[in-house]
Design an enzyme around this catalytic site. Structure first.
Site, PDB file in Angstrom:
ATOM      1  CD  GLU A   1      32.228  49.292  47.545  1.00 55.38           C
ATOM      2  OE1 GLU A   1      31.291  50.103  47.583  1.00 55.38           O
ATOM      3  OE2 GLU A   1      32.512  48.503  48.468  1.00 55.38           O
TER       4      GLU A   1
ATOM      5  CE  LYS B   1      33.154  41.213  38.491  1.00 58.48           C
ATOM      6  NZ  LYS B   1      33.981  42.143  37.881  1.00 58.48           N
TER       7      LYS B   1
ATOM      8  CB  CYS C   1      47.948  58.440  77.393  1.00 56.37           C
ATOM      9  SG  CYS C   1      47.336  56.784  77.595  1.00 56.37           S
TER      10      CYS C   1
ATOM     11  CE  LYS D   1      34.994  39.202  34.187  1.00 58.99           C
ATOM     12  NZ  LYS D   1      35.932  40.307  34.261  1.00 58.99           N
TER      13      LYS D   1
ATOM     14  CG  ASP E   1      37.283  45.968  39.497  1.00 56.14           C
ATOM     15  OD1 ASP E   1      37.624  47.161  39.496  1.00 56.14           O
ATOM     16  OD2 ASP E   1      37.809  45.088  38.797  1.00 56.14           O
TER      17      ASP E   1
ATOM     18  CG  LEU F   1      31.560  38.297  29.601  1.00 57.44           C
ATOM     19  CD1 LEU F   1      32.600  37.421  30.276  1.00 57.44           C
ATOM     20  CD2 LEU F   1      30.758  37.486  28.591  1.00 57.44           C
TER      21      LEU F   1
ATOM     22  NE  ARG G   1      34.009  45.889  26.336  1.00 58.86           N
ATOM     23  CZ  ARG G   1      33.412  46.513  27.330  1.00 58.86           C
ATOM     24  NH1 ARG G   1      34.123  47.110  28.256  1.00 58.86           N
ATOM     25  NH2 ARG G   1      32.100  46.535  27.414  1.00 58.86           N
TER      26      ARG G   1
ATOM     27  CG  ASP H   1      31.168  44.518  39.227  1.00 56.36           C
ATOM     28  OD1 ASP H   1      31.371  45.221  38.213  1.00 56.36           O
ATOM     29  OD2 ASP H   1      31.837  43.517  39.503  1.00 56.36           O
TER      30      ASP H   1
ATOM     31  CB  CYS I   1      49.678  54.935  81.584  1.00 57.79           C
ATOM     32  SG  CYS I   1      48.561  54.574  80.236  1.00 57.79           S
TER      33      CYS I   1
HETATM   34  S1  IVH Z   1      34.838  36.621  26.915  1.00 57.77           S
HETATM   35  C1  IVH Z   1      31.444  38.457  24.583  1.00 57.77           C
HETATM   36  N1  IVH Z   1      36.621  35.435  28.368  1.00 57.77           N
HETATM   37  O1  IVH Z   1      36.071  40.217  31.076  1.00 57.77           O
HETATM   38  C2  IVH Z   1      32.420  37.798  25.455  1.00 57.77           C
HETATM   39  N2  IVH Z   1      36.272  37.746  28.714  1.00 57.77           N
HETATM   40  O2  IVH Z   1      33.142  41.785  31.229  1.00 57.77           O
HETATM   41  C3  IVH Z   1      33.643  38.570  25.574  1.00 57.77           C
HETATM   42  N3  IVH Z   1      37.753  38.733  30.400  1.00 57.77           N
HETATM   43  O3  IVH Z   1      35.751  42.627  28.583  1.00 57.77           O
HETATM   44  C4  IVH Z   1      34.446  38.298  26.742  1.00 57.77           C
HETATM   45  N4  IVH Z   1      38.854  36.906  30.899  1.00 57.77           N
HETATM   46  O4  IVH Z   1      38.088  41.914  29.234  1.00 57.77           O
HETATM   47  C5  IVH Z   1      36.001  36.589  28.110  1.00 57.77           C
HETATM   48  N5  IVH Z   1      38.224  34.233  29.591  1.00 57.77           N
HETATM   49  C6  IVH Z   1      37.605  35.392  29.312  1.00 57.77           C
HETATM   50  C7  IVH Z   1      37.935  36.582  29.965  1.00 57.77           C
HETATM   51  C8  IVH Z   1      37.243  37.747  29.633  1.00 57.77           C
HETATM   52  C9  IVH Z   1      38.724  38.198  31.138  1.00 57.77           C
HETATM   53  C10 IVH Z   1      37.328  40.139  30.476  1.00 57.77           C
HETATM   54  C11 IVH Z   1      37.221  40.828  29.150  1.00 57.77           C
HETATM   55  C12 IVH Z   1      35.813  41.328  29.073  1.00 57.77           C
HETATM   56  C13 IVH Z   1      35.355  41.267  30.478  1.00 57.77           C
HETATM   57  C14 IVH Z   1      33.890  40.891  30.561  1.00 57.77           C
END
Ligand code: IVH
Length: 674
Positions: A33, A311, A405, A110, A31, A78, A131, A35, A429
């Site tokens: 990378e 993050k 070797c 998160k 992830d 986000l 989503r 990002d 050796c």
């Molecule tokens: S809020 C508009 N809260 O992170 C706000 N997201 O890139 C909507 N995620 O797609 C997201 N834990 O899948 C929110 N406590 C949390 C979260 C969370 C994981 C994920 C979610 C979202 C991504 C954001």
């Protein structure tokens, strides 16, 4: 490269990885990378708005297996903050946007799972949708219905159910369930999942809901998408409280702060303890609590201005595998290792990682020239996870274990049937010799001050030393010309070597480097038999009868001493004045060891060089510590040696217990600190 070309290249790469992640559940890069690609694109689009397009980097296209669902309120992603500075920058922008009004912040974990929209009408579950690209997702109702934690009817005992409620949350797979799933996949020869999130995504995309049902998915909810005919809320905290009352699982780690410094502390806390949870998180989400303030802040084209994802630094990175080489240890064991383009992983630069043995390389199929994913197991041991196949250059071939070797003598490599190790069978050796000499001089053996591997290599290359006994015939004239030496340092080394002629029997026995014979067994054998020759010449049964020794050590000692070269070597040691029957006084025994580990619980996994498993444990116990076979909350520290048990390291990670590598073991014994 021109900005426009780079923008197009990034878009293509992002689209490719989005597809791998969202549609195929088979990401090729970590992830972090991904990002970085998204960030670079966003930055270029900011600098060159003429090339920008809307939503250039969001999610995946809906899967045709599932009916499309249009989200009435788009499911946005986000923005990310990668460190405290970026986080504070976001807080400042929020304050500025609100005319410097006071702000309360809600911090949530998160969750690293799959975002889900759950729709309820008059309290009854109606539809679940992924989503997708944020506007259109996939209808996964049939599968989500099987998840126990997803309420089918809302709890109306304390609040009434709204006419329509669309809730958002994360479907995830607990780590223990993920491990069990992968263990089962291994048994049946099925593909293993890369991580719990992929496993969750794969489990949701099943044609057969019974498969989803069996997977043990769970849910945390964190946001209301849409609500009609329900209460009016003024804060996010209130909405979470309300969702909890309706029977939704709301994560207990939600905290509200009025002071942003506390938010930053909270993020660091979870970063340090991320593995203490039984599900994966990849950061902390910080949200403005006041809903009126949220409205006035609004959204950018991609994400809300009122929330951000902090993050955690990546624990996985990709880098170039420059070469696979083989190192030969003192017993001739040939270990393949990856030579990597240096890369920062979980706080330190990694340029090498062991590949353990031939089978491991074959299993991972890593090839020089590959881009590989590197991670730290237990935050300490660098590990090559596998190749990024989409980045493999054309024309590479599977790596072959060398037949000989790499040292100048080019001894033959041999792998016995039924064994995983390959060994160099050449007695002369130089690699083995260097390792043997370095081991002879090491702290747990003869402890020769100032004789490290670099000097050892110089001594053997100059032809001055062909075995450890030769060290005792060196004079300062021979050492002085070596690189890094002058007259005083040469004399000092000669004196340091000479001093070790008087080392006690257990040290000499250890220094011989006989497989399995480490310091603890050497100690008890010395006590029982009194001299080096008496131990080596003893009947294997008599050796095995000594408490803490056992049949394996006993047979290796006897077969080592049966070899004429080894007998000659012991004679040579005596000739050069190494004392072979010196027992330390007062009488040896664990009792007079400093009790550095009193009350400490130390778990050892893998082999600590110089110790067998039981010796390492005995060394801990002799210093007052305890040494159980598994990691628990009571464990103070886990010592990770060669070929450690992944489950112990993982468990330590989960419980946030300190992990040290084998090089810290002596210090632990000596000082009780790590
Ligand atoms: S809020 C508009 N809260 O992170 C706000 N997201 O890139 C909507 N995620 O797609 C997201 N834990 O899948 C929110 N406590 C949390 C979260 C969370 C994981 C994920 C979610 C979202 C991504 C954001």
């Amino acid at each position: 490269m021109a900005a426009q070309d780079r923008i197009e290249e990034l878009r293509a790469q992002i689209a490719h990885h989005n597809r791998r992640y969202h549609e195929l559940d088979a990401p090729e890069i970590p992830d972090a990378e991904f990002d970085l690609l998204v960030r670079e694109l966003a930055e270029l689009e900011r600098q060159y708005p003429e090339f920008a397009v809307e939503n250039s980097s969001v999610g995946g296209a809906p899967n045709p297996l599932f009916a499309p669902v249009t989200h009435a309120v788009p499911m946005m992603s986000l923005d990310n903050a990668m460190d405290a500075e970026e986080l504070s920058g976001w807080a400042e922008r929020v304050h500025r946007g609100l005319g410097d009004a006071a702000v309360s912040w809600v911090c949530e974990l998160k969750i690293d799972g799959v975002a889900m929209s759950l729709l309820y009408r008059n309290g009854a579950f109606e539809r679940a949708a992924t989503r997708g690209d944020g506007r259109i997702g996939e209808d996964v109702t049939a599968n989500v219905t099987t998840i126990e934690g997803v309420p089918k009817h809302l709890d109306t005992s304390t609040v009434s159910a709204p006419e329509l409620l669309e809730v958002r949350g994360e479907i995830y797979l607990p780590i223990a369930t993920f491990d069990a799933l992968n263990d089962a996949a291994e048994q049946t020869g099925d593909r293993r999942f890369a991580n719990p999130r992929n496993a969750a995504a794969g489990s949701l995309r099943q044609k057969d809901s019974a498969v989803t049902a069996a997977r043990g998915l769970q849910l945390w909810v964190y946001q209301i998408g849409e609500i009609h005919g329900g209460p009016e809320f003024t804060s996010h905290s209130d909405t979470l409280d309300y969702l909890g009352r309706l029977g939704f699982p709301v994560n207990p780690e939600v905290r509200r702060f009025d002071d942003f410094a506390a938010v930053i502390d909270h993020c660091s806390h979870h970063q340090a303890h991320r593995h203490a949870l039984d599900y994966e998180i990849d950061g902390v989400v910080i949200k403005v609590d006041d809903l009126a303030q949220r409205d006035s802040l609004g959204f950018t084209s991609r994400a809300p201005r009122w929330a951000i994802a902090y993050k955690f630094p990546p624990e996985e990175r990709t880098t170039a595998l420059l070469d696979i080489q083989v190192s030969v240890g003192r017993t001739g064991r040939a270990t393949p290792f990856a030579v990597l383009e240096p890369v920062l992983v979980a706080g330190s630069t990694v340029s090498m990682a062991t590949l353990h043995n031939e089978d491991q390389v074959r299993l991972k199929d890593v090839r020089p020239g590959d881009t590989v994913i590197v991670r730290k197991a237990g935050d300490v041991i660098p590990e090559v996870v596998g190749p990024v196949l989409s980045m493999r250059p054309a024309g590479t071939e599977a790596w072959q274990f060398p037949t000989h070797c790499p040292c100048p003598v080019r001894g033959r490599f041999e792998r016995l049937e039924g064994e995983s190790d390959t060994r160099c069978v050449e007695a002369t050796c130089p690699s083995q010799l260097n390792q043997r000499l370095a081991y002879w001089a090491s702290r747990s053996a003869m402890d020769i001050d100032g004789l490290g591997e670099r000097t050892v290599i110089q001594l053997t290359e100059a032809g001055l030393v062909a075995d450890p006994a030769d060290l005792y015939t060196l004079d300062a004239d021979q050492i002085e010309p070596l690189e890094g030496f002058a007259r005083p340092s040469a004399e000092k080394l000669v004196a340091a070597i000479a001093e070790t002629r008087q080392r006690p029997v257990p040290k000499v026995l250890t220094a011989l480097g006989i497989r399995h014979l480490g310091p603890a067994a050497s100690q008890v054998l010395a006590e029982r038999f009194g001299s080096v020759q008496a131990v080596l010449g003893a009947d294997p049964d008599a050796l095995a009868a000594v408490d803490g020794v056992g049949a394996v050590i006993a047979t290796t000692i006897s077969s080592w001493y049966a070899h004429p070269n080894n007998r000659a070597f012991i004679d040579k040691l005596a000739e050069v004045g190494v004392v072979l029957d010196h027992l330390p006084s007062p009488a040896p025994g664990a009792v007079d060891l400093a009790q550095t580990l009193t009350g400490r619980v130390v778990v050892v996994t893998g082999t600590v060089p110089g110790y067998s498993r039981s010796e390492a444990e005995a060394a801990i116990r002799d210093r007052g510590g305890t040494c159980p076979g598994s990691v628990s909350k009571k464990t103070d520290v886990v010592v990770v040696g060669d070929a450690p048990g992944a489950s112990k390291v993982k468990r330590a990670e989960e419980l946030g217990i300190d992990v040290i590598d084998a090089s810290g073991f002596e210090r632990l014994l000596d000082t009780g600190e790590w």
